[in-house]
Design an enzyme around this catalytic site. Structure first.
Site, PDB file in Angstrom:
ATOM      1  N   GLY A 141       7.867  -3.151   4.367  1.00  0.00           N
ATOM      2  CA  GLY A 141       8.512  -2.494   5.495  1.00  0.00           C
ATOM      3  C   GLY A 141      10.018  -2.516   5.344  1.00  0.00           C
ATOM      4  O   GLY A 141      10.542  -2.711   4.235  1.00  0.00           O
ATOM      5  N   GLY A 148      11.822  -7.329   7.321  1.00  0.00           N
ATOM      6  CA  GLY A 148      11.505  -8.240   6.213  1.00  0.00           C
ATOM      7  C   GLY A 148      12.297  -9.538   6.301  1.00  0.00           C
ATOM      8  O   GLY A 148      11.782 -10.616   5.984  1.00  0.00           O
ATOM      9  N   GLU A 180       8.418  -6.535   0.189  1.00  0.00           N
ATOM     10  CA  GLU A 180       8.615  -5.218  -0.436  1.00  0.00           C
ATOM     11  C   GLU A 180       9.376  -4.375   0.575  1.00  0.00           C
ATOM     12  O   GLU A 180       8.778  -3.752   1.448  1.00  0.00           O
ATOM     13  CB  GLU A 180       7.262  -4.570  -0.762  1.00  0.00           C
ATOM     14  CG  GLU A 180       6.429  -5.320  -1.782  1.00  0.00           C
ATOM     15  CD  GLU A 180       6.943  -5.189  -3.208  1.00  0.00           C
ATOM     16  OE1 GLU A 180       7.928  -4.455  -3.436  1.00  0.00           O
ATOM     17  OE2 GLU A 180       6.356  -5.830  -4.089  1.00  0.00           O
ATOM     18  N   CYS A 226       9.666   4.383  -0.476  1.00  0.00           N
ATOM     19  CA  CYS A 226      10.663   3.333  -0.716  1.00  0.00           C
ATOM     20  C   CYS A 226      11.432   3.641  -1.988  1.00  0.00           C
ATOM     21  O   CYS A 226      12.576   3.226  -2.148  1.00  0.00           O
ATOM     22  CB  CYS A 226       9.972   1.975  -0.813  1.00  0.00           C
ATOM     23  SG  CYS A 226       8.603   1.976  -1.968  1.00  0.00           S
TER      24      CYS A 226
HETATM   25  P1  NAD Z   1       8.772  -1.189   9.573  1.00  0.00           P
HETATM   26  O1  NAD Z   1       9.626  -2.322   9.117  1.00  0.00           O
HETATM   27  O2  NAD Z   1       9.144  -0.478  10.812  1.00  0.00           O
HETATM   28  O3  NAD Z   1       7.255  -1.684   9.780  1.00  0.00           O
HETATM   29  C1  NAD Z   1       6.551  -2.344   8.753  1.00  0.00           C
HETATM   30  C2  NAD Z   1       5.428  -3.159   9.350  1.00  0.00           C
HETATM   31  O4  NAD Z   1       5.979  -4.250  10.097  1.00  0.00           O
HETATM   32  C3  NAD Z   1       4.538  -2.382  10.317  1.00  0.00           C
HETATM   33  O5  NAD Z   1       3.183  -2.689  10.088  1.00  0.00           O
HETATM   34  C4  NAD Z   1       4.978  -2.927  11.662  1.00  0.00           C
HETATM   35  O6  NAD Z   1       4.012  -2.818  12.670  1.00  0.00           O
HETATM   36  C5  NAD Z   1       5.250  -4.379  11.301  1.00  0.00           C
HETATM   37  N1  NAD Z   1       5.994  -5.156  12.302  1.00  0.00           N
HETATM   38  C6  NAD Z   1       6.756  -4.705  13.330  1.00  0.00           C
HETATM   39  N2  NAD Z   1       7.224  -5.762  14.039  1.00  0.00           N
HETATM   40  C7  NAD Z   1       6.777  -6.884  13.456  1.00  0.00           C
HETATM   41  C8  NAD Z   1       6.939  -8.278  13.715  1.00  0.00           C
HETATM   42  N3  NAD Z   1       7.657  -8.729  14.736  1.00  0.00           N
HETATM   43  N4  NAD Z   1       6.343  -9.158  12.880  1.00  0.00           N
HETATM   44  C9  NAD Z   1       5.618  -8.726  11.826  1.00  0.00           C
HETATM   45  N5  NAD Z   1       5.420  -7.419  11.530  1.00  0.00           N
HETATM   46  C10 NAD Z   1       6.001  -6.511  12.327  1.00  0.00           C
HETATM   47  O7  NAD Z   1       8.680  -0.162   8.334  1.00  0.00           O
HETATM   48  P2  NAD Z   1       8.057   1.312   8.305  1.00  0.00           P
HETATM   49  O8  NAD Z   1       8.944   2.240   9.064  1.00  0.00           O
HETATM   50  O9  NAD Z   1       6.619   1.272   8.610  1.00  0.00           O
HETATM   51  O10 NAD Z   1       8.171   1.654   6.742  1.00  0.00           O
HETATM   52  C11 NAD Z   1       9.329   2.134   6.123  1.00  0.00           C
HETATM   53  C12 NAD Z   1      10.068   1.023   5.415  1.00  0.00           C
HETATM   54  O11 NAD Z   1       9.196   0.353   4.498  1.00  0.00           O
HETATM   55  C13 NAD Z   1      11.212   1.555   4.564  1.00  0.00           C
HETATM   56  O12 NAD Z   1      12.307   0.690   4.690  1.00  0.00           O
HETATM   57  C14 NAD Z   1      10.641   1.517   3.154  1.00  0.00           C
HETATM   58  O13 NAD Z   1      11.620   1.440   2.150  1.00  0.00           O
HETATM   59  C15 NAD Z   1       9.809   0.273   3.219  1.00  0.00           C
HETATM   60  N6  NAD Z   1       8.805   0.285   2.164  1.00  0.00           N
HETATM   61  C16 NAD Z   1       9.008  -0.523   1.075  1.00  0.00           C
HETATM   62  C17 NAD Z   1       8.110  -0.506   0.023  1.00  0.00           C
HETATM   63  C18 NAD Z   1       8.334  -1.369  -1.187  1.00  0.00           C
HETATM   64  O14 NAD Z   1       7.387  -1.553  -1.935  1.00  0.00           O
HETATM   65  N7  NAD Z   1       9.524  -1.897  -1.422  1.00  0.00           N
HETATM   66  C19 NAD Z   1       6.975   0.314   0.088  1.00  0.00           C
HETATM   67  C20 NAD Z   1       6.784   1.113   1.212  1.00  0.00           C
HETATM   68  C21 NAD Z   1       7.712   1.083   2.246  1.00  0.00           C
END
Ligand code: NAD
Length: 508
Positions: free
Chosen positions: A242, A247, A264, A298
């Site tokens: 995320g 993260g 990630e 990402c």
């Molecule tokens: P996000 O950070 O908004 O959400 C990611 C996950 O975190 C979701 O399942 C969300 O419900 C959960 N979450 C929310 N609040 C939380 C909490 N308090 N505790 C634990 N989990 C919680 O990200 P998004 O908008 O879904 O995805 C886009 C982001 O993900 C971008 O920054 C992208 O670069 C990144 N991403 C990285 C990779 C990688 O491999 N590096 C791959 C895919 C996406």
């Protein structure tokens, strides 16, 4: 709409689905309902009853209990079950790929590609199930044997992002399963239906073997399910995909309880194009990396560094190519770019472009929301004379920042100056430039390519990035090691008790 119904029917989905499963579906009583919205139309597809605290508790307790049986099954036998999972995925590749497209908005060939990635991960994990090796070392003590072995870890929490709703789960799940771990998946609330569909497939396979509690699901708000998981001492490893901001929070919560995390996180990926590059090849790679998945990978290309001698020509070719990108329903053939995921993503795109203007960037192509239902924007090119602050942030939308350079060393320095470190590439036909980009003084990213774009990694390599991308590695190579605990064993088969380092401690 009939297409939607057919996809849901093929995958055993209803108009309202449960969001908690241990093999048997649980109906949470205290949770809310999350409606999955088709980003192409803005219309609802179906809904999921979210897991509440009680459902979470039931799921994790079952996963923890099931671990005791699963960990004792020989790894190759676990591999056989993962092989079956891969075979089931082969059968539903078409409807599951369609559902990914319907719910997330990536074009169909990418939706199908995601399911193919799951199948590839299963195949990889089957082979791995016979290769969870530990080395043997030479002991310094006579008649002693020393070796390392790997044990299953326990319950693995998988928190995934919306943009790879199923493939990222499989990077974790296929490895965790052969390593002997059970797992609990918390997918993004933007893509709950793909998760329910995948759980149905897991259930089919596990029921055949009389097993349950290995692949588990809890769909619910991050503030309820996510928070519980990252603070749960029964979950020794949380694999989080995320945003960097979230993260950081996950990493702190896990570290506080000495849990492990795989992070990630966000990227800010770049391509450098040298004067001796094959420009046709570079153009195609730039287009897929910058516009593919509507800039919601990402690994999407965010920054393009063009050598000054080819910059004007490349910019002109890019603007022309952007004009021919077909935008529309990602399920339709011939479409190259679908919608953004939701209204919030449109706002982020628009806010970033306001900052572009404030910070002196020139929008030379695109820059607006498209006036049609759903969440569509124009793919956008911004020309910069220097790297402005907004270009150092990850905006999850198709905005490409173009910079010009004269010296490769200087371009690499600016390339590396951002906080993220995921994917990078150079286009060149010079061995010198390619090797320099890959050397210790070259790219500081987890992924560095030559004559290949930044997105579209194969599963055989370890995937992940440095700095604020989090440092995690998933999928291929030796990424499996994070899903196990290492044990160093020394066996004395002599009748003496020599101590290491020649220490003597003799009792008279
Ligand atoms: P996000 O950070 O908004 O959400 C990611 C996950 O975190 C979701 O399942 C969300 O419900 C959960 N979450 C929310 N609040 C939380 C909490 N308090 N505790 C634990 N989990 C919680 O990200 P998004 O908008 O879904 O995805 C886009 C982001 O993900 C971008 O920054 C992208 O670069 C990144 N991403 C990285 C990779 C990688 O491999 N590096 C791959 C895919 C996406």
């Amino acid at each position: 709409m009939s297409d939607t119904k057919a996809i849901l029917d093929d995958l055993g989905l209803r108009s309202t689905n449960s969001g908690a499963c241990t093999g048997a579906w649980i109906t949470p009583t205290g949770g809310g309902e999350v409606v999955s919205v088709n980003p192409t139309t803005g219309e609802p597809i179906a809904s999921v009853i979210e897991a509440d605290a009680e459902a979470y508790e039931q799921v994790v307790a079952t996963a923890a209990e099931s671990f005791f049986e699963w960990r004792m099954m020989p790894a190759p036998a676990r591999g056989e079950i993962v092989r079956e999972l891969g075979n089931e995925l082969r059968k539903v590749k078409e409807p599951l790929g369609r559902l990914v497209t319907l719910e997330m908005g990536k074009i169909l060939s990418e939706g199908l590609g995601e399911v193919q990635e799951m199948i590839d991960m299963c195949d990889f994990a089957v082979g791995l199930s016979r290769q969870l090796y530990g080395p043997t070392m030479m002991s310094e003590r006579p008649r002693h044997r020393m070796y390392e072995q790997w044990h299953p870890l326990g319950v693995v929490g998988i928190i995934s992002a919306f943009n790879f709703p199923v493939a990222v789960w499989s990077w974790n799940a296929a490895l965790a399963a052969v390593c002997g771990d059970t797992m609990v998946w918390k997918p993004s609330s933007s893509t709950p239906l793909t998760a329910v569909a995948v759980q149905n497939i897991c259930n089919t396979v596990m029921e055949r073997h009389g097993l349950h509690g290995i692949f588990n699901l809890t769909i619910g708000p991050g503030s309820v399910v996510g928070e519980r998981m990252i603070n749960d001492p029964r979950v020794p490893l949380v694999s989080f995909t995320g945003s960097t901001g979230m993260g950081r929070h996950v990493s702190e919560a896990c570290a506080k309880r000495f849990g492990r995390s795989i992070l990630e996180l966000g990227g800010n990926n770049a391509i450098l194009v040298e004067p001796d590059a094959n420009l046709d090849l570079a153009l195609r790679a730039i287009l897929f990396a910058a516009v593919g998945t509507a800039g919601q990978r990402c690994t999407s290309l965010r920054r393009l560094f063009l050598h000054s001698s080819i910059a004007d020509e490349m910019v002109a070719r890019l603007v022309k190519a952007y004009g021919s990108i077909t935008i529309g329903d990602p399920l339709s053939s011939g479409i190259l770019m679908g919608p953004l995921v939701n209204e919030g993503a449109i706002r982020d795109y628009e806010k970033a472009l306001v900052k572009v203007r404030e910070q002196g960037g020139e929008i030379i192509c695109g820059g607006k929301r498209i006036d049609r239902p759903g969440f569509f924007v124009e793919p956008t090119i911004v020309r910069l004379s220097e790297q402005i602050p907004i270009a150092c942030d990850e905006t999850f939308a198709p905005i490409l920042y173009v910079l010009t350079y004269d010296d490769l060393g200087e371009a690499i320095r600016v390339h590396n100056s951002v906080q993220q470190g995921l994917s990078s590439a150079v286009f060149t036909s010079s061995m010198y430039s390619a090797e320099r980009f890959l050397s210790h003084e070259g790219s500081d990213c987890g992924i560095a390519n030559v004559n290949i774009g930044t997105s579209g990694a194969e599963i055989g390599g370890a995937f992940g990035g440095e700095k604020e991308t989090g440092g995690g590695r998933e999928a291929g190579s030796d990424a499996w090691k994070t899903y196990m605990r290492r044990q160093t064993c020394t066996i004395n088969w002599s009748t003496a008790l020599p101590l290491a380092q020649g220490v003597s401690f003799d009792v008279e």
